[in-house]
Design a protein around this motif. Sequence first.
Motif, PDB file in Angstrom:
ATOM      1  N   PHE A  66       0.855  -1.192   0.000  1.00 31.24           N
ATOM      2  CA  PHE A  66       0.000   0.000   0.000  1.00 31.24           C
ATOM      3  C   PHE A  66       0.893   1.245   0.000  1.00 31.24           C
ATOM      4  N   SER A  67       0.410   2.319  -0.623  1.00 33.86           N
ATOM      5  CA  SER A  67       1.180   3.560  -0.653  1.00 33.86           C
ATOM      6  C   SER A  67       0.307   4.731  -0.218  1.00 33.86           C
ATOM      7  N   GLU A  68       0.969   5.833   0.142  1.00 39.22           N
ATOM      8  CA  GLU A  68       0.222   6.958   0.720  1.00 39.22           C
ATOM      9  C   GLU A  68      -0.639   7.666  -0.322  1.00 39.22           C
ATOM     10  N   TYR A  69      -1.838   8.051   0.103  1.00 38.61           N
ATOM     11  CA  TYR A  69      -2.768   8.831  -0.719  1.00 38.61           C
ATOM     12  C   TYR A  69      -2.959  10.189  -0.070  1.00 38.61           C
ATOM     13  N   TYR A  82      -3.236   4.253   1.646  1.00 38.03           N
ATOM     14  CA  TYR A  82      -3.591   4.643   3.007  1.00 38.03           C
ATOM     15  C   TYR A  82      -3.558   6.161   3.106  1.00 38.03           C
ATOM     16  N   PHE A  83      -4.476   6.693   3.892  1.00 36.24           N
ATOM     17  CA  PHE A  83      -4.593   8.138   4.091  1.00 36.24           C
ATOM     18  C   PHE A  83      -4.366   8.419   5.571  1.00 36.24           C
ATOM     19  N   ILE A  84      -3.313   9.169   5.879  1.00 36.14           N
ATOM     20  CA  ILE A  84      -2.983   9.451   7.284  1.00 36.14           C
ATOM     21  C   ILE A  84      -3.572  10.794   7.689  1.00 36.14           C
ATOM     22  N   ASN A  85      -4.282  10.819   8.803  1.00 31.43           N
ATOM     23  CA  ASN A  85      -4.848  12.052   9.336  1.00 31.43           C
ATOM     24  C   ASN A  85      -4.075  12.463  10.587  1.00 31.43           C
ATOM     25  N   ARG A  86      -3.160  13.420  10.439  1.00 30.20           N
ATOM     26  CA  ARG A  86      -2.424  14.023  11.554  1.00 30.20           C
ATOM     27  C   ARG A  86      -1.652  13.008  12.412  1.00 30.20           C
ATOM     28  N   GLY A  87      -1.295  11.908  11.812  1.00 30.13           N
ATOM     29  CA  GLY A  87      -0.512  10.905  12.529  1.00 30.13           C
ATOM     30  C   GLY A  87      -1.264  10.177  13.623  1.00 30.13           C
ATOM     31  N   LYS A  88      -2.582  10.413  13.721  1.00 29.66           N
ATOM     32  CA  LYS A  88      -3.360   9.822  14.808  1.00 29.66           C
ATOM     33  C   LYS A  88      -4.512   8.962  14.337  1.00 29.66           C
ATOM     34  N   VAL A  91      -6.818   5.770   7.287  1.00 31.62           N
ATOM     35  CA  VAL A  91      -7.783   4.979   6.512  1.00 31.62           C
ATOM     36  C   VAL A  91      -6.988   4.191   5.481  1.00 31.62           C
ATOM     37  N   VAL A  92      -7.039   2.869   5.602  1.00 30.86           N
ATOM     38  CA  VAL A  92      -6.349   1.998   4.654  1.00 30.86           C
ATOM     39  C   VAL A  92      -7.414   1.510   3.679  1.00 30.86           C
ATOM     40  N   PHE A  93      -7.205   1.741   2.388  1.00 29.41           N
ATOM     41  CA  PHE A  93      -8.270   1.368   1.454  1.00 29.41           C
ATOM     42  C   PHE A  93      -7.775   0.744   0.159  1.00 29.41           C
ATOM     43  N   ARG A  94      -8.681  -0.015  -0.429  1.00 33.11           N
ATOM     44  CA  ARG A  94      -8.456  -0.750  -1.654  1.00 33.11           C
ATOM     45  C   ARG A  94      -9.516  -0.312  -2.646  1.00 33.11           C
ATOM     46  N   VAL A  95      -9.118   0.105  -3.824  1.00 31.15           N
ATOM     47  CA  VAL A  95     -10.099   0.527  -4.820  1.00 31.15           C
ATOM     48  C   VAL A  95     -10.504  -0.688  -5.650  1.00 31.15           C
ATOM     49  N   GLY A  96     -11.811  -0.964  -5.686  1.00 33.25           N
ATOM     50  CA  GLY A  96     -12.307  -2.139  -6.408  1.00 33.25           C
ATOM     51  C   GLY A  96     -12.709  -1.820  -7.824  1.00 33.25           C
ATOM     52  N   TYR A 315     -13.220  12.277   7.131  1.00 37.27           N
ATOM     53  CA  TYR A 315     -13.492  10.906   6.661  1.00 37.27           C
ATOM     54  C   TYR A 315     -14.504  10.913   5.516  1.00 37.27           C
ATOM     55  N   GLU A 316     -15.509  11.788   5.654  1.00 36.41           N
ATOM     56  CA  GLU A 316     -16.484  11.918   4.573  1.00 36.41           C
ATOM     57  C   GLU A 316     -15.813  12.553   3.345  1.00 36.41           C
ATOM     58  N   ASP A 317     -14.908  13.516   3.618  1.00 28.23           N
ATOM     59  CA  ASP A 317     -14.159  14.129   2.514  1.00 28.23           C
ATOM     60  C   ASP A 317     -13.415  13.063   1.717  1.00 28.23           C
ATOM     61  N   LEU A 318     -12.784  12.147   2.432  1.00 28.65           N
ATOM     62  CA  LEU A 318     -12.020  11.100   1.745  1.00 28.65           C
ATOM     63  C   LEU A 318     -12.942  10.249   0.876  1.00 28.65           C
ATOM     64  N   MET A 319     -14.100   9.877   1.440  1.00 29.88           N
ATOM     65  CA  MET A 319     -15.050   9.069   0.657  1.00 29.88           C
ATOM     66  C   MET A 319     -15.506   9.842  -0.578  1.00 29.88           C
ATOM     67  N   GLU A 320     -15.691  11.138  -0.412  1.00 29.98           N
ATOM     68  CA  GLU A 320     -16.135  11.963  -1.537  1.00 29.98           C
ATOM     69  C   GLU A 320     -15.036  12.053  -2.599  1.00 29.98           C
ATOM     70  N   GLU A 321     -13.788  12.200  -2.135  1.00 27.49           N
ATOM     71  CA  GLU A 321     -12.662  12.244  -3.066  1.00 27.49           C
ATOM     72  C   GLU A 321     -12.576  10.961  -3.889  1.00 27.49           C
ATOM     73  N   ILE A 322     -12.786   9.833  -3.211  1.00 26.72           N
ATOM     74  CA  ILE A 322     -12.737   8.545  -3.923  1.00 26.72           C
ATOM     75  C   ILE A 322     -13.849   8.512  -4.975  1.00 26.72           C
ATOM     76  N   SER A 323     -15.032   8.981  -4.595  1.00 21.97           N
ATOM     77  CA  SER A 323     -16.166   8.993  -5.525  1.00 21.97           C
ATOM     78  C   SER A 323     -15.874   9.901  -6.713  1.00 21.97           C
TER      79      SER A 323
END
Length: 465
Positions: A66-69, A82-88, A91-96, A315-323
């Motif tokens: 996996f690589s950073e998004y 994977y998307f890192i939010n402030r080091g804390k 979200v690790v994700f796989r695009v289908g 988190y919703e932003d990330l889902m929207e970006e993927i969409s």
Amino acid sequence: MAEKSKGQKKFEKLSYEKKNYFEVASKEEREKMFAFAEGYKKFLDNGKTEREACDAAVAIAKEHGFSEYKFGDPLKAGDKKYFINRGKSVVVFRVGSKNLEEDGLRILASHIDCPRVDIKQVPLYEEGGMCFLKTHYYGGIKKYQWTAIPLALHGAVILKDGSKVEIRVGEDENDPVFYINDLLPHLAAEQMQQNAAKVIEGEQLNVLVGGLPYDDEDVKEKIKLTVLSILHEKYGMCEEDFLSAELSAVPAFKARDVGFDRALIGAYGHDDRVCSYPALMSVVENESEHTVLCMLVDKEEIGSEGTTGLQCEVYEDLMEEISLAFGANFRRVKAASKCLSADVTAAYDPNFANVFEKKNAAMLSCGAGICKFTGARGKSGSNDASAEFLGEVRQMFEKEGVVWQTAELGKVDIGGGGTVAKFVANMNIDTVDIGVPVISMHAPYEVISKADLYSNYRAFVALMK
Ligand code: MN
Ligand code: MN
């Protein structure tokens, strides 16, 4: 054995009884349960704070290619990110390959923060030949459980010049540990009369960090100076740097097998890493035609607030970006999405049987527990999943042979609790709670069953199928 009667056969066919997963698992499956637990114990020891758990999850994702998004990056089917939010949180994700508007996202949401004792911003003082750090506890703890055990200090300090130093002391065998004092029984007659919430009070949770006087007659607070000298030498810190520090005292215990048969695991922080780890592993180890997200979030223990909690729009932003990357209508994507909100539940404990309703309590080793609802009293504060969605999840598990159970956290009027489920559901995403039953939840050392850990993993894989 005598032939079963017609009624007995009919009863077996029509009635329901939950099963012990160890009992019904094949020899190979049992071996897999025990093998899976080994990786989990390492994950626990590597990540005792949300920062460390985030790093540990990213390391595992990287190992699996996996690589950073970052927001705005292009995405294509087959991407592992994977998307890192402030080091804390991460979200690790796989695009289908499936159409996002029709198929939505498959989401696993769990949290990586745990109850603990946080260090205050002006913490250091000397008294009675000892040096202490003042604290403010984080999350729901029984304060008396945190005294008289070895503690480790973890966290990050932003120094005056803006540079960051990471602190982790008390985990290595050769490290010193830290400690919160308790009162000897000889003098505790009055203390023992207090109710348990008052036996140890918040301002008594002071962490013992030193006892050696600095060698200078003219200095007033000699032990404090010794501690400050060490902090300065090791981390370049002055006392003022605590102002911009985030330090936590956590139990210095390692994850260990519990019991002669090693069926159980004792550790700090099963809540909720016992869900985070299988969620992460299910996504990194298994291909899927669906777009799958494993969200490991922070701040659940204090209400999912702030920039790293699940109520943050990131988190919703990330889902929207993927969409957006696939030109999909985000509203349609959300409406088609499904989420398993993965958080622990209370395991039935025969030592405290009176707080449980036995038919609906999660039984240890009977598999991951689906909580249709959480909340308190009249389900207040709960995402009450629909029968339709439960039916869908049930079929999903049935198809993959997942051994699972339903779970309710204690008797109706006894108490309650919440999870991140409602925040995901608020986005218009069908969500249900699922999680591993835990003994002594929120204690410095909690216990879970290896069967339930593995059942959770199997359940998450089923969502990806
Ligand atoms: Mn939890
Ligand atoms: Mn919790």
